[in-house]
Design a protein around this motif. Sequence first.
Motif, PDB file in Angstrom:
ATOM      1  N   ASN A 100       0.804  -1.217   0.000  1.00  0.00           N
ATOM      2  CA  ASN A 100       0.000   0.000   0.000  1.00  0.00           C
ATOM      3  C   ASN A 100       0.837   1.268   0.000  1.00  0.00           C
ATOM      4  O   ASN A 100       0.300   2.359   0.015  1.00  0.00           O
ATOM      5  N   CYS A 101       2.155   1.127  -0.002  1.00  0.00           N
ATOM      6  CA  CYS A 101       3.064   2.278   0.013  1.00  0.00           C
ATOM      7  C   CYS A 101       3.759   2.402  -1.339  1.00  0.00           C
ATOM      8  O   CYS A 101       4.104   1.407  -1.958  1.00  0.00           O
ATOM      9  N   SER A 102       3.965   3.626  -1.769  1.00  0.00           N
ATOM     10  CA  SER A 102       4.721   3.877  -2.987  1.00  0.00           C
ATOM     11  C   SER A 102       6.176   4.118  -2.637  1.00  0.00           C
ATOM     12  O   SER A 102       6.487   4.697  -1.604  1.00  0.00           O
ATOM     13  N   TYR A 103       7.073   3.667  -3.515  1.00  0.00           N
ATOM     14  CA  TYR A 103       8.492   3.940  -3.357  1.00  0.00           C
ATOM     15  C   TYR A 103       8.797   5.208  -4.147  1.00  0.00           C
ATOM     16  O   TYR A 103       8.543   5.271  -5.347  1.00  0.00           O
ATOM     17  N   LYS A 134      16.527  15.643  -6.346  1.00  0.00           N
ATOM     18  CA  LYS A 134      15.335  15.926  -7.146  1.00  0.00           C
ATOM     19  C   LYS A 134      14.413  14.703  -7.181  1.00  0.00           C
ATOM     20  O   LYS A 134      14.825  13.599  -7.492  1.00  0.00           O
ATOM     21  N   TYR A 135      13.141  14.942  -6.854  1.00  0.00           N
ATOM     22  CA  TYR A 135      12.124  13.891  -6.903  1.00  0.00           C
ATOM     23  C   TYR A 135      11.805  13.570  -8.355  1.00  0.00           C
ATOM     24  O   TYR A 135      11.524  14.457  -9.146  1.00  0.00           O
ATOM     25  N   LEU A 136      11.859  12.281  -8.713  1.00  0.00           N
ATOM     26  CA  LEU A 136      11.536  11.872 -10.080  1.00  0.00           C
ATOM     27  C   LEU A 136      10.119  11.339 -10.207  1.00  0.00           C
ATOM     28  O   LEU A 136       9.326  11.844 -10.982  1.00  0.00           O
ATOM     29  N   THR A 137       9.828  10.290  -9.455  1.00  0.00           N
ATOM     30  CA  THR A 137       8.538   9.621  -9.598  1.00  0.00           C
ATOM     31  C   THR A 137       8.261   8.753  -8.378  1.00  0.00           C
ATOM     32  O   THR A 137       9.112   8.599  -7.514  1.00  0.00           O
ATOM     33  N   ALA A 138       7.081   8.174  -8.343  1.00  0.00           N
ATOM     34  CA  ALA A 138       6.719   7.203  -7.304  1.00  0.00           C
ATOM     35  C   ALA A 138       6.320   5.906  -7.986  1.00  0.00           C
ATOM     36  O   ALA A 138       5.634   5.918  -9.011  1.00  0.00           O
ATOM     37  N   LEU A 139       6.770   4.795  -7.440  1.00  0.00           N
ATOM     38  CA  LEU A 139       6.449   3.480  -7.984  1.00  0.00           C
ATOM     39  C   LEU A 139       5.472   2.768  -7.062  1.00  0.00           C
ATOM     40  O   LEU A 139       5.749   2.577  -5.885  1.00  0.00           O
ATOM     41  N   LYS A 140       4.340   2.376  -7.610  1.00  0.00           N
ATOM     42  CA  LYS A 140       3.378   1.592  -6.850  1.00  0.00           C
ATOM     43  C   LYS A 140       3.731   0.118  -6.984  1.00  0.00           C
ATOM     44  O   LYS A 140       4.595  -0.258  -7.772  1.00  0.00           O
ATOM     45  N   ALA A 151      15.990   5.237  -3.795  1.00  0.00           N
ATOM     46  CA  ALA A 151      14.573   4.975  -3.543  1.00  0.00           C
ATOM     47  C   ALA A 151      14.299   5.211  -2.061  1.00  0.00           C
ATOM     48  O   ALA A 151      15.141   4.917  -1.213  1.00  0.00           O
ATOM     49  N   LYS A 152      13.114   5.763  -1.759  1.00  0.00           N
ATOM     50  CA  LYS A 152      12.751   6.035  -0.368  1.00  0.00           C
ATOM     51  C   LYS A 152      11.325   5.582  -0.097  1.00  0.00           C
ATOM     52  O   LYS A 152      10.479   5.616  -0.978  1.00  0.00           O
ATOM     53  N   ILE A 153      11.111   5.179   1.140  1.00  0.00           N
ATOM     54  CA  ILE A 153       9.779   4.885   1.646  1.00  0.00           C
ATOM     55  C   ILE A 153       9.731   5.455   3.051  1.00  0.00           C
ATOM     56  O   ILE A 153      10.507   5.063   3.911  1.00  0.00           O
ATOM     57  N   GLN A 154       8.886   6.439   3.261  1.00  0.00           N
ATOM     58  CA  GLN A 154       8.796   7.155   4.530  1.00  0.00           C
ATOM     59  C   GLN A 154      10.173   7.665   4.939  1.00  0.00           C
ATOM     60  O   GLN A 154      10.766   8.432   4.198  1.00  0.00           O
ATOM     61  N   TRP A 155      10.702   7.303   6.081  1.00  0.00           N
ATOM     62  CA  TRP A 155      12.012   7.803   6.515  1.00  0.00           C
ATOM     63  C   TRP A 155      13.150   6.867   6.109  1.00  0.00           C
ATOM     64  O   TRP A 155      14.306   7.188   6.263  1.00  0.00           O
TER      65      TRP A 155
END
Length: 138
Positions: free
Chosen positions: A16-19, A26-32, A52-56
Amino acid sequence: MKKITISRPKESFNKNCSYEIFLGKKYLTALKNGEKKTIEIPNNLKNESLKAKIQWCGSKKMELRNTDDHEKITVNGNKFMNKKMPLFGAMFPLIGLMFFNLKMVPKNIGIGIFIIFLIGIVGTITIWRNKWLNIKTE
């Protein structure tokens, strides 16, 4: 311009979280979950690092200058950190039994387990926070 394809396999955890994908700062995109995207990298950013990041938490940095044009990159969650590490939380109620003097665990052993448990939690969210996700080329 350099093109890269970033994919994320279907996972049962973090579904349920996007990477979030960053190039430098620079933010590029989010991967579901189960998603694949092709991204064009501008020439002025081709020497930056991909992360790649997810939350912290996140992944280690991957240098784009070491990749070829039309490279395929996979981002997935670290199975140990995402699946098995939350099971250590089940120890917390057992450690709590010593505080109520139920005499199931000797106090010295219980305090030692509790300290190791706290060190593990602090280490997971600080020192090892860049190991929650894996980023690699195919």
